[in-house]
Enzyme design. Structure first.
Site, mmCIF file in Angstrom:
data_model
loop_
_atom_site.group_PDB
_atom_site.id
_atom_site.type_symbol
_atom_site.label_atom_id
_atom_site.label_comp_id
_atom_site.label_asym_id
_atom_site.label_seq_id
_atom_site.Cartn_x
_atom_site.Cartn_y
_atom_site.Cartn_z
ATOM 1 C CD GLN A 61 -2.979 1.248 2.368
ATOM 2 O OE1 GLN A 61 -3.514 2.276 2.566
ATOM 3 N NE2 GLN A 61 -3.115 0.253 3.008
ATOM 4 C CD GLU A 183 -1.573 2.058 8.157
ATOM 5 O OE1 GLU A 183 -1.590 2.451 7.017
ATOM 6 O OE2 GLU A 183 -1.825 2.986 9.348
ATOM 7 C CG ASP A 212 0.368 0.909 4.694
ATOM 8 O OD1 ASP A 212 1.744 0.894 5.037
ATOM 9 O OD2 ASP A 212 -0.249 -0.202 4.751
ATOM 10 N N GLY A 291 -7.792 20.192 19.229
ATOM 11 C CA GLY A 291 -7.329 21.423 19.208
ATOM 12 C C GLY A 291 -7.876 22.488 20.359
ATOM 13 N N GLY A 292 -7.681 23.718 20.296
ATOM 14 C CA GLY A 292 -8.123 24.501 21.277
ATOM 15 C C GLY A 292 -9.618 24.907 21.485
HETATM 16 N N1 CAO Z 1 11.825 -10.334 -9.201
HETATM 17 C C1 CAO Z 1 12.509 -10.795 -8.324
HETATM 18 N N2 CAO Z 1 12.427 -10.669 -6.938
HETATM 19 C C2 CAO Z 1 11.530 -9.683 -6.596
HETATM 20 C C3 CAO Z 1 10.738 -8.970 -7.387
HETATM 21 C C4 CAO Z 1 11.095 -9.126 -8.838
HETATM 22 N N3 CAO Z 1 10.155 -8.659 -9.766
HETATM 23 N N4 CAO Z 1 10.278 -8.017 -6.534
HETATM 24 C C5 CAO Z 1 10.741 -8.238 -5.463
HETATM 25 N N5 CAO Z 1 11.352 -9.338 -5.221
HETATM 26 C C6 CAO Z 1 12.065 -9.960 -3.879
HETATM 27 C C7 CAO Z 1 12.875 -8.975 -3.255
HETATM 28 O O1 CAO Z 1 13.960 -8.918 -4.098
HETATM 29 C C8 CAO Z 1 12.984 -9.860 -2.126
HETATM 30 O O2 CAO Z 1 13.771 -10.609 -1.951
HETATM 31 P P1 CAO Z 1 15.056 -10.951 -0.902
HETATM 32 O O3 CAO Z 1 14.258 -10.847 0.210
HETATM 33 O O4 CAO Z 1 15.609 -12.166 -1.272
HETATM 34 O O5 CAO Z 1 16.061 -9.837 -0.949
HETATM 35 C C9 CAO Z 1 11.518 -10.477 -2.125
HETATM 36 O O6 CAO Z 1 10.888 -10.239 -3.360
HETATM 37 C C10 CAO Z 1 10.538 -10.038 -1.031
HETATM 38 O O7 CAO Z 1 10.500 -8.493 -0.932
HETATM 39 P P2 CAO Z 1 10.019 -7.668 0.679
HETATM 40 O O8 CAO Z 1 10.914 -8.403 1.641
HETATM 41 O O9 CAO Z 1 9.920 -6.544 0.325
HETATM 42 O O10 CAO Z 1 8.585 -8.600 0.705
HETATM 43 P P3 CAO Z 1 7.912 -8.929 2.124
HETATM 44 O O11 CAO Z 1 6.576 -9.486 1.530
HETATM 45 O O12 CAO Z 1 8.837 -10.240 2.539
HETATM 46 O O13 CAO Z 1 7.743 -7.870 3.018
HETATM 47 C C11 CAO Z 1 6.921 -5.664 3.604
HETATM 48 C C12 CAO Z 1 6.649 -6.955 2.826
HETATM 49 C C13 CAO Z 1 5.980 -4.577 3.352
HETATM 50 C C14 CAO Z 1 6.705 -6.058 4.941
HETATM 51 C C15 CAO Z 1 8.384 -5.129 3.440
HETATM 52 O O14 CAO Z 1 8.589 -4.878 1.860
HETATM 53 C C16 CAO Z 1 8.516 -3.863 4.127
HETATM 54 O O15 CAO Z 1 8.969 -3.701 5.193
HETATM 55 N N6 CAO Z 1 8.570 -2.851 3.325
HETATM 56 C C17 CAO Z 1 8.867 -1.267 3.752
HETATM 57 C C18 CAO Z 1 7.806 -0.809 4.643
HETATM 58 C C19 CAO Z 1 6.728 -0.744 3.862
HETATM 59 O O16 CAO Z 1 6.342 -0.280 2.716
HETATM 60 N N7 CAO Z 1 5.585 -1.398 4.615
HETATM 61 C C20 CAO Z 1 4.258 -0.963 4.142
HETATM 62 C C21 CAO Z 1 3.504 -2.256 3.616
HETATM 63 S S1 CAO Z 1 2.013 -1.911 3.318
HETATM 64 O O17 CAO Z 1 1.131 -2.224 4.774
#
Ligand code: CAO
Length: 478
Positions: A61, A183, A212, A291-292
């Site tokens: 998001q 979030e 988010d 607020g106030g």
């Molecule tokens: N091709 C190949 N690999 C891909 C890719 C693509 N097109 N797109 C993503 N990937 C891979 C990434 O390289 C990553 O690989 P590694 O862990 O091996 O380096 C993997 O996909 C997963 O990415 P991620 O760790 O970001 O995804 P997740 O689902 O495990 O985590 C989240 C999700 C949101 C917790 C994490 O991305 C995060 O903390 N983001 C920053 C904060 C944020 O934006 N949070 C808001 C989320 S909305 O509520």
């Protein structure tokens, strides 16, 4: 002696000349040549961000909110997705089997989708071309993921020194910087949860996605600011928005109150009037105004059966006398216990109780109409159903109906920021990989042979492919 005087005079004259020259020069020249004022009608001369290309590496998001806004302002947003699954939200909270979820469609309007395995050799070849072609890379992967892909800032910057690299992370540098964040984690870590809810109840998270979508909004401002600075410097920069920081920015008034505690109790909080002592941290203030001007939520006619038959009522000082007349308490206008705001503070529970006796005799819309006619600020508690059906929001494009090839018609929130010369049209979100071919050939200018090589390697996966309707099991669900 005469010679010396002459020298001094010449020096002074030279100084004066230089001063006059400096005064004529503009202090800072930001744009080489100002364009002529457009002769086209308002809203008909392109969009604010026309010509800006975004490599959109966002998911879930926070990041997609940001790039959707940029797309609404006219940027060409190219969403890079993993072949097969794409953005995880395509398959989360699915309501129509076989179609992209509303979660995805409502956050990815006006974008193009290319599928690409960024961890393959051919995928990186395409990514390199994308980096060299685009102005901004936006990502919200977990900390370190972009580096692990091989896309370090140094590498990106060596390929394209003008590239702006914008990231959402959960936390900024510090003890939690490696953490993954969703979030509600951000709402808790940013101070929102500890200050939301009832004093004697649990901390609460709010339905508004301030972690988010709030951070996505902050990031969008960082990106356009960096684009503006680039006009002058010619180089890109990194833009970082931590979700904790974004939430705290929205909780600014609570950090204000934290410091005010040193000077004594927070007199506008209901707990003050109830003689409940304050601790050393800002308490939860239920529905007290931030607020106030004191304000609370009051019952309206029908509250026994309708969970949203309520109104937010503010006893704004300048309209106090009108409130007294409206609720049938004209004596309060002059009574020493009620006439002035400081006298009212310890009696807010009693005062709002009396106002509620009046609001309970009317519907929330009747209260709204009667109060607004007298300039008394009130807010009806609108349900999502009422908002979805509100004609004025449809007219302004804040609520829009969008057609989608696999799900049919659905409602979405349009661009909430209205620019008079850059009108937003809401276009449906892309199917997974829908624009892979067009981006490879038309945007990145790969030849037919090169495209065949890239595809044969499997870097783009199978496409176009709509979502399966099932969330991939290995991934966390939000
Ligand atoms: N091709 C190949 N690999 C891909 C890719 C693509 N097109 N797109 C993503 N990937 C891979 C990434 O390289 C990553 O690989 P590694 O862990 O091996 O380096 C993997 O996909 C997963 O990415 P991620 O760790 O970001 O995804 P997740 O689902 O495990 O985590 C989240 C999700 C949101 C917790 C994490 O991305 C995060 O903390 N983001 C920053 C904060 C944020 O934006 N949070 C808001 C989320 S909305 O509520």
């Amino acid at each position: 002696m005469a010679k010396k005087k002459d020298k001094k005079g010449k020096k002074a004259k030279r100084k004066d000349k230089l001063k006059a020259k400096a005064a004529k020069k503009p202090a800072l020249k930001l744009v080489a040549k100002a364009p002529k004022v457009s002769s086209k009608p308002w809203g008909k001369d392109g969009k604010a961000l026309d010509g800006v290309k975004i490599l959109d590496f966002t998911h879930v998001q926070s990041g997609p909110t940001c790039t959707q806004l940029l797309a609404w302002f006219g940027a060409d947003v190219i969403k890079v997705e993993r072949p097969g699954t794409g953005d995880i939200t395509r398959g989360q909270l699915v309501d129509v089997k076989g179609a992209d979820s509303l979660y995805f469609t409502m956050l990815n309007h006006n974008k193009r989708s290319i599928t690409l395995d960024s961890k393959s050799k051919e995928g990186m070849r395409v990514l390199e071309r994308l980096v060299k072609t685009c102005d901004v890379l936006v990502e919200n992967f977990a900390p370190g993921a972009l580096d692990r892909m091989g896309l370090t800032w140094e590498r990106i910057h060596s390929w394209n020194p003008r590239m702006i690299v914008a990231s959402v992370k959960g936390f900024g540098p510090g003890p939690y910087e490696e953490c993954k964040v969703y979030e509600n984690v951000a709402q808790c870590a940013g101070g929102a949860a500890s200050t939301t809810g009832f004093r004697d109840g649990l901390p609460l998270v709010t339905g508004a996605q301030i972690g988010d979508s709030g951070t996505g909004l902050h990031l969008a401002l960082g990106i356009v600011s960096a684009l503006y600075q680039r006009i002058r410097t010619g180089r890109g920069q990194r833009v970082l928005c931590a979700m904790q920081d974004g939430v705290l920015n929205l909780c600014r008034v609570k950090l204000r109150d934290q410091q005010r505690l040193k000077a004594g109790p927070l007199t506008e909080y209901t707990q003050f009037g109830q003689n409940i002592p304050f601790g050393d941290a800002v308490p939860r203030a239920a529905n007290d105004s931030g607020g106030g001007q004191p304000g609370v939520i009051l019952k309206c006619k029908g509250w026994e059966t309708d969970p949203n038959a309520y109104i937010y009522f503010i006893t704004q000082a300048p309209v106090w006398e009108k409130i007294c007349d409206l609720i049938g308490e004209p004596g309060w206008k002059t009574h020493p216990d009620y006439a002035k705001p400081p006298a009212r503070l310890p009696r807010l529970t009693e005062i709002f109780g009396r106002i509620e006796q009046w609001t309970m005799t009317k519907t929330k819309f009747e209260v709204m109409n009667e109060c607004n006619a007298l300039d008394i600020p009130v807010g009806p508690i609108l349900s999502m159903k009422e908002i979805a059906e509100e004609p004025s929001l449809r007219e302004t494009g804040t609520v829009v109906e969008v057609d989608h090839p696999t799900r049919g018609k659905y409602l979405s929130v349009g661009n909430p920021i209205k620019l008079s010369d850059s009108i937003s049209e809401v276009k449906r979100s892309p199917l997974l990989g829908e624009h892979t071919d067009e981006i490879l050939s038309k945007v990145l200018k790969f030849t037919a042979r090169e495209i065949a090589e890239i595809k044969a390697s499997g870097a783009t996966g199978e496409q176009p492919k709509a979502a399966t309707g099932e969330a991939p099991k290995a991934q966390a669900a939000e």
